[in-house]
Design an enzyme around this catalytic site. Structure first.
Site, PDB file in Angstrom:
ATOM      1  NE  ARG A 153      -3.690   0.093   2.150  1.00 44.59           N
ATOM      2  CZ  ARG A 153      -4.108  -0.893   2.888  1.00 44.59           C
ATOM      3  NH1 ARG A 153      -3.417  -0.817   4.241  1.00 44.59           N
ATOM      4  NH2 ARG A 153      -5.025  -1.638   2.721  1.00 44.59           N
ATOM      5  CE1 TYR A 154       0.219   4.274   4.409  1.00 46.65           C
ATOM      6  CE2 TYR A 154       0.496   1.916   4.971  1.00 46.65           C
ATOM      7  CZ  TYR A 154      -0.142   2.919   5.266  1.00 46.65           C
ATOM      8  OH  TYR A 154      -1.232   3.111   6.117  1.00 46.65           O
ATOM      9  NE  ARG A 157       4.962   2.570   5.732  1.00 52.63           N
ATOM     10  CZ  ARG A 157       4.924   3.711   5.340  1.00 52.63           C
ATOM     11  NH1 ARG A 157       5.811   3.818   4.146  1.00 52.63           N
ATOM     12  NH2 ARG A 157       4.021   4.677   5.309  1.00 52.63           N
ATOM     13  CB  CYS A 166      -4.166 -15.802  16.595  1.00 52.23           C
ATOM     14  SG  CYS A 166      -4.125 -14.470  15.468  1.00 52.23           S
ATOM     15  CB  CYS A 170      -8.202 -10.359  19.515  1.00 50.34           C
ATOM     16  SG  CYS A 170      -6.546 -10.807  20.152  1.00 50.34           S
ATOM     17  CB  CYS A 173      -9.244  -9.950  15.098  1.00 51.60           C
ATOM     18  SG  CYS A 173      -8.071 -10.258  13.714  1.00 51.60           S
ATOM     19  NE  ARG A 175      -4.304  -8.107   8.540  1.00 54.19           N
ATOM     20  CZ  ARG A 175      -3.142  -8.106   8.976  1.00 54.19           C
ATOM     21  NH1 ARG A 175      -2.582  -8.803  10.187  1.00 54.19           N
ATOM     22  NH2 ARG A 175      -2.283  -6.835   8.542  1.00 54.19           N
ATOM     23  CG  ASP A 334      -9.596  -1.319  11.288  1.00 53.55           C
ATOM     24  OD1 ASP A 334      -9.303  -0.113  11.278  1.00 53.55           O
ATOM     25  OD2 ASP A 334      -8.718  -2.291  11.484  1.00 53.55           O
ATOM     26  CG  ASP A 371      -5.512   1.229   8.821  1.00 53.12           C
ATOM     27  OD1 ASP A 371      -5.160   1.771   7.866  1.00 53.12           O
ATOM     28  OD2 ASP A 371      -4.688   0.332   9.225  1.00 53.12           O
ATOM     29  CE  LYS A 378      -1.052   1.356  10.375  1.00 54.87           C
ATOM     30  NZ  LYS A 378      -0.509   0.944   9.091  1.00 54.87           N
TER      31      LYS A 378
END
Length: 466
Positions: A153-154, A157, A166, A170, A173, A175, A334, A371, A378
């Site tokens: 995206r950037y 990076r 995981c 969580c 999450c 995702r 999100d 985000d 971000k």
């Protein structure tokens, strides 16, 4: 025998028992046996064939992850309501349950309804009530993916997803579409395609490993990935995002740390959301990583009913810094499916930032970000400290509300940049500088670019011009 003599003998007996108990604790410490809390001891006793020596074995913790409601109730010695029991199966069919015994032991059963650990780990019916704004992939990670498992995206990076697994699922999450639904580890062929893309993209200097949790890979497999990335000359730093120090601190073994130190410069971002997650065990894990020379950051998600309180957040960031962890981001929750009950107004985040900036060390202050839905990246969101400005003054206010002015220079001649670096009189270390074309607001500010406006696609006014 008088009552006083009985009381004195009874007191002596109690002291002797306490001394013996302390001696037992001391001997256990000398033998290297873990010291367990009452909750941990109770949970351990309920898991058949387990001993105190198992508790700090991270693989044992994963093998005994709690995935069923009956097991959850048994280990905590509680009973959930009938309505929650009826809803439970519907929820976990879409968003599974998985909690390590360690993280389960942090739950305060006397205050279950308000407990921040319980709320982050146990499914509730709100997760399957979808709102209009909910999206499967709000950050468009899949759309910005040139090869499977990699998001670019950037400019400089990339995000490399190396695991769907995981230590704990969580409930907040972002995702959820990916993590827990397929508890799998991408093979070397898939990871290799991502690494090859990085090799062919010389502008990439920073690789972030995420998932899932990269530390749920075997030490050998993670070592292979890091080794392959380190072979790429233009990759300057590697970052790893992990929640294991908070939910499975025993994963931070001496073997893992020794492997990680081979791949410096390496950065690790942890994920603590509440001060109660910072325990003796998590501190020991963080200490191992910090002592190995690995810079540590933390990403916290702002969560309704969990940490949306200035006092809680200040305590969290101060405890993190005391353990050599730099608060990095405070995320606005999100727009992923099933998270609406966790979201706060942005104003709550601004209030928290107001309570941090100036009121505690700058080291303790994270960057509050949204985000952007649609893959915009971000976007920092901060309180407004610039009140007004003119050609020679700016008016500012500080954290106390004091209003002050800053005098601009009377004569400032900006350096005009025509991109003729050979003729530049500035001392620029260009031999180490990566060059790529400017974009966004940077493009409007750059002297060497003729762009004067950024116009959204399909702008009606511009289309009328023909």
């Amino acid at each position: 025998m008088c009552t006083n003599d009985i009381n004195e003998r009874f007191a002596i007996k109690i002291k002797r028992n306490i001394a013996n108990a302390n001696l037992g604790i001391y001997l256990n410490e000398m033998r290297g046996m873990p010291m367990l809390t009452n909750n941990q001891r109770k949970i351990l006793n309920e898991i058949n064939g387990s001993s105190a020596g198992n508790w700090q074995d991270w693989k044992w913790q994963l093998r005994h992850s709690i995935k069923e409601l009956d097991t959850f109730e048994k280990l905590l010695n509680i009973s959930v309501t009938d309505s929650l029991r009826r809803q439970f199966q519907r929820i976990v069919e879409k968003f599974p349950l998985s909690i390590t015994p360690y993280y389960l032991s942090l739950i305060d059963t006397e205050n279950l309804e308000n407990d921040p650990v319980f709320k982050q780990s146990f499914p509730v019916v709100n997760e399957i009530i979808m709102q209009n704004a909910d999206m499967l992939d709000p950050l468009h990670e899949d759309e910005d993916s040139p090869v499977e498992g990699l998001t670019h995206r950037y400019p400089d990076r990339v995000l490399l997803l190396v695991s769907n697994r995981c230590a704990m699922y969580c409930r907040h999450c972002t995702r959820k579409r990916r993590v827990g639904d397929n508890d799998t580890i991408p093979g070397r062929e898939q990871i290799g395609k991502g690494i090859e893309y990085i090799k062919q993209s010389p502008q990439i200097r920073d690789v972030l490993l995420s998932g899932g949790d990269p530390f749920l890979l075997s030490t050998e497999y993670l070592d292979w990935i890091l080794t392959e990335l380190r072979k790429i000359r233009h990759v300057e730093i590697i970052r790893i995002g992990t929640r294991t120090p908070a939910v499975l601190p025993y994963r931070i073994t001496d073997e893992l740390v020794a492997m990680l130190t081979k791949h410096h410069p390496l950065w690790i971002n942890t994920h603590f959301n509440h001060p109660r997650e910072i325990t003796k065990s998590s501190k020991a894990a963080l200490r191992k990583l910090a002592d190995a020379g690995i810079p540590l950051g933390n990403q916290t998600v702002l969560l309704s009913g969990i940490n949306d309180c200035p006092r809680i957040m200040r305590s969290l960031v101060q405890k993190l810094v005391a353990n050599r962890v730099r608060p990095y981001y405070l995320y606005q929750c999100d727009l992923s499916e099933g998270l609406s009950h966790f979201r706060t107004p942005v104003g709550k985040g601004i209030e928290i930032m107001e309570s941090l900036i100036g009121h505690t060390s700058g080291l303790c202050v994270p960057t509050y970000v949204i985000d952007a839905p649609g893959g915009g990246g971000k976007i920092p969101v901060m309180p407004n400290y610039l009140i007004s400005w003119s050609t020679n003054k700016v008016v500012l206010r500080n954290y106390e509300g004091v209003i002050t002015t800053y005098k601009e220079p009377d004569s400032y001649e900006p350096t005009f940049c025509d991109r003729n670096c050979k003729a530049c009189h500035l001392d620029l270390p260009l031999e180490d500088a990566a060059e790529y074309s400017s974009l966004g607001i940077e493009k409007l500010l750059a002297d060497y670019d003729d762009t004067i406006a950024l116009v959204p696609e399909n702008n009606d006014r511009h289309e009328r011009r023909g």
